[in-house]
Design a protein around this motif. Structure first.
Motif, PDB file in Angstrom:
ATOM      1  N   ASP A  12      65.278  25.062  59.092  1.00 50.24           N
ATOM      2  CA  ASP A  12      64.655  25.185  60.415  1.00 50.24           C
ATOM      3  C   ASP A  12      65.616  24.823  61.546  1.00 50.24           C
ATOM      4  O   ASP A  12      65.636  25.479  62.589  1.00 50.24           O
ATOM      5  CB  ASP A  12      63.405  24.311  60.515  1.00 50.24           C
ATOM      6  N   GLY A  13      66.421  23.782  61.352  1.00 49.72           N
ATOM      7  CA  GLY A  13      67.384  23.389  62.383  1.00 49.72           C
ATOM      8  C   GLY A  13      68.390  24.491  62.660  1.00 49.72           C
ATOM      9  O   GLY A  13      68.740  24.749  63.816  1.00 49.72           O
ATOM     10  N   ASP A  14      68.854  25.150  61.599  1.00 44.08           N
ATOM     11  CA  ASP A  14      69.789  26.257  61.742  1.00 44.08           C
ATOM     12  C   ASP A  14      69.124  27.426  62.458  1.00 44.08           C
ATOM     13  O   ASP A  14      69.722  28.069  63.322  1.00 44.08           O
ATOM     14  CB  ASP A  14      70.287  26.682  60.359  1.00 44.08           C
ATOM     15  N   CYS A  42      68.407  31.661  66.113  1.00 49.48           N
ATOM     16  CA  CYS A  42      67.401  32.661  66.473  1.00 49.48           C
ATOM     17  C   CYS A  42      67.243  32.899  67.972  1.00 49.48           C
ATOM     18  O   CYS A  42      67.125  34.062  68.377  1.00 49.48           O
ATOM     19  CB  CYS A  42      66.066  32.333  65.825  1.00 49.48           C
ATOM     20  N   PRO A  43      67.256  31.876  68.826  1.00 52.72           N
ATOM     21  CA  PRO A  43      67.135  32.185  70.257  1.00 52.72           C
ATOM     22  C   PRO A  43      68.239  33.136  70.749  1.00 52.72           C
ATOM     23  O   PRO A  43      67.970  34.062  71.505  1.00 52.72           O
ATOM     24  CB  PRO A  43      67.234  30.813  70.933  1.00 52.72           C
ATOM     25  N   MET A  44      69.472  32.920  70.282  1.00 52.91           N
ATOM     26  CA  MET A  44      70.577  33.783  70.707  1.00 52.91           C
ATOM     27  C   MET A  44      70.455  35.181  70.088  1.00 52.91           C
ATOM     28  O   MET A  44      70.712  36.182  70.757  1.00 52.91           O
ATOM     29  CB  MET A  44      71.916  33.156  70.334  1.00 52.91           C
ATOM     30  N   GLY A  85      59.680  31.639  67.273  1.00 56.32           N
ATOM     31  CA  GLY A  85      59.634  30.428  66.463  1.00 56.32           C
ATOM     32  C   GLY A  85      59.547  30.681  64.966  1.00 56.32           C
ATOM     33  O   GLY A  85      59.560  29.745  64.176  1.00 56.32           O
ATOM     34  N   LYS A  86      59.481  31.945  64.563  1.00 54.26           N
ATOM     35  CA  LYS A  86      59.353  32.272  63.144  1.00 54.26           C
ATOM     36  C   LYS A  86      60.662  32.850  62.611  1.00 54.26           C
ATOM     37  O   LYS A  86      61.391  33.530  63.334  1.00 54.26           O
ATOM     38  CB  LYS A  86      58.236  33.289  62.924  1.00 54.26           C
ATOM     39  N   TRP A  87      60.961  32.598  61.351  1.00 50.92           N
ATOM     40  CA  TRP A  87      62.105  33.199  60.681  1.00 50.92           C
ATOM     41  C   TRP A  87      61.769  33.307  59.198  1.00 50.92           C
ATOM     42  O   TRP A  87      60.821  32.685  58.725  1.00 50.92           O
ATOM     43  CB  TRP A  87      63.373  32.374  60.898  1.00 50.92           C
ATOM     44  N   LYS A  88      62.529  34.120  58.480  1.00 50.33           N
ATOM     45  CA  LYS A  88      62.263  34.239  57.050  1.00 50.33           C
ATOM     46  C   LYS A  88      63.550  34.504  56.291  1.00 50.33           C
ATOM     47  O   LYS A  88      64.479  35.118  56.804  1.00 50.33           O
ATOM     48  CB  LYS A  88      61.233  35.325  56.757  1.00 50.33           C
ATOM     49  N   GLN A  89      63.560  33.992  55.076  1.00 49.53           N
ATOM     50  CA  GLN A  89      64.655  34.280  54.173  1.00 49.53           C
ATOM     51  C   GLN A  89      64.300  35.560  53.441  1.00 49.53           C
ATOM     52  O   GLN A  89      63.195  35.695  52.922  1.00 49.53           O
ATOM     53  CB  GLN A  89      64.871  33.126  53.201  1.00 49.53           C
ATOM     54  N   THR A  90      65.236  36.497  53.426  1.00 51.06           N
ATOM     55  CA  THR A  90      64.938  37.802  52.842  1.00 51.06           C
ATOM     56  C   THR A  90      65.344  37.899  51.382  1.00 51.06           C
ATOM     57  O   THR A  90      65.018  38.871  50.726  1.00 51.06           O
ATOM     58  CB  THR A  90      65.655  38.921  53.633  1.00 51.06           C
ATOM     59  N   GLY A  91      66.084  36.918  50.886  1.00 51.00           N
ATOM     60  CA  GLY A  91      66.513  36.961  49.497  1.00 51.00           C
ATOM     61  C   GLY A  91      67.760  37.794  49.291  1.00 51.00           C
ATOM     62  O   GLY A  91      68.199  37.979  48.176  1.00 51.00           O
TER      63      GLY A  91
END
Length: 130
Positions: A36-38, A43-45, A56-62
């Protein structure tokens, strides 16, 4: 003017719909996101460079890349601006993976994963996007 519960609810729903008009959510490639810190740093940039804001959301795609969820006004059809920035010598893709993200970040941009050697053994450039 008198408002009842039905009128207030309808007005709130209308305001919500109008505020969402002209915006679209889109997943934007962000390279690896470790936690989350990363994500809060990247993500804002990434969303800004795509013409939007991070929701505020992100996901790991694998795969080799993760994604940030961005709210894009107008559907995000704004063309991204790219610029080649000098990075010193880059010897191979692994070296570019190390150098280019930092080069682009220092110019408030993100690396597009493209790079080129302009003077063999002396200078390469990283393609950065805003």
């Amino acid at each position: 003017m008198k408002f009842d519960t039905k009128t207030t609810t309808l007005a709130a729903a209308l305001l919500f719909v109008l505020s969402a008009a002209g915006s679209a959510a889109k997943d934007v490639d962000a390279g690896w996101i470790f936690n989350d810190g990363d994500a809060k740093m990247k993500c804002p940039m990434m969303c800004s460079s795509a013409g939007g804001t991070w929701d505020g959301k992100w996901k790991q795609t694998g795969t080799w890349s993760d994604s940030c969820s961005c709210n894009l006004s107008g559907g995000g059809n704004q063309p991204a601006k790219t610029k080649d920035i000098k990075a010193g010598p880059i010897w191979n893709d692994a070296d570019a993976d190390t150098k280019c993200p930092a080069v682009c970040t220092s110019h408030n941009a993100t690396w597009t994963k493209n790079w080129v050697t302009t003077r063999e053994g002396e200078m390469s450039t990283c393609e950065c996007q805003r």
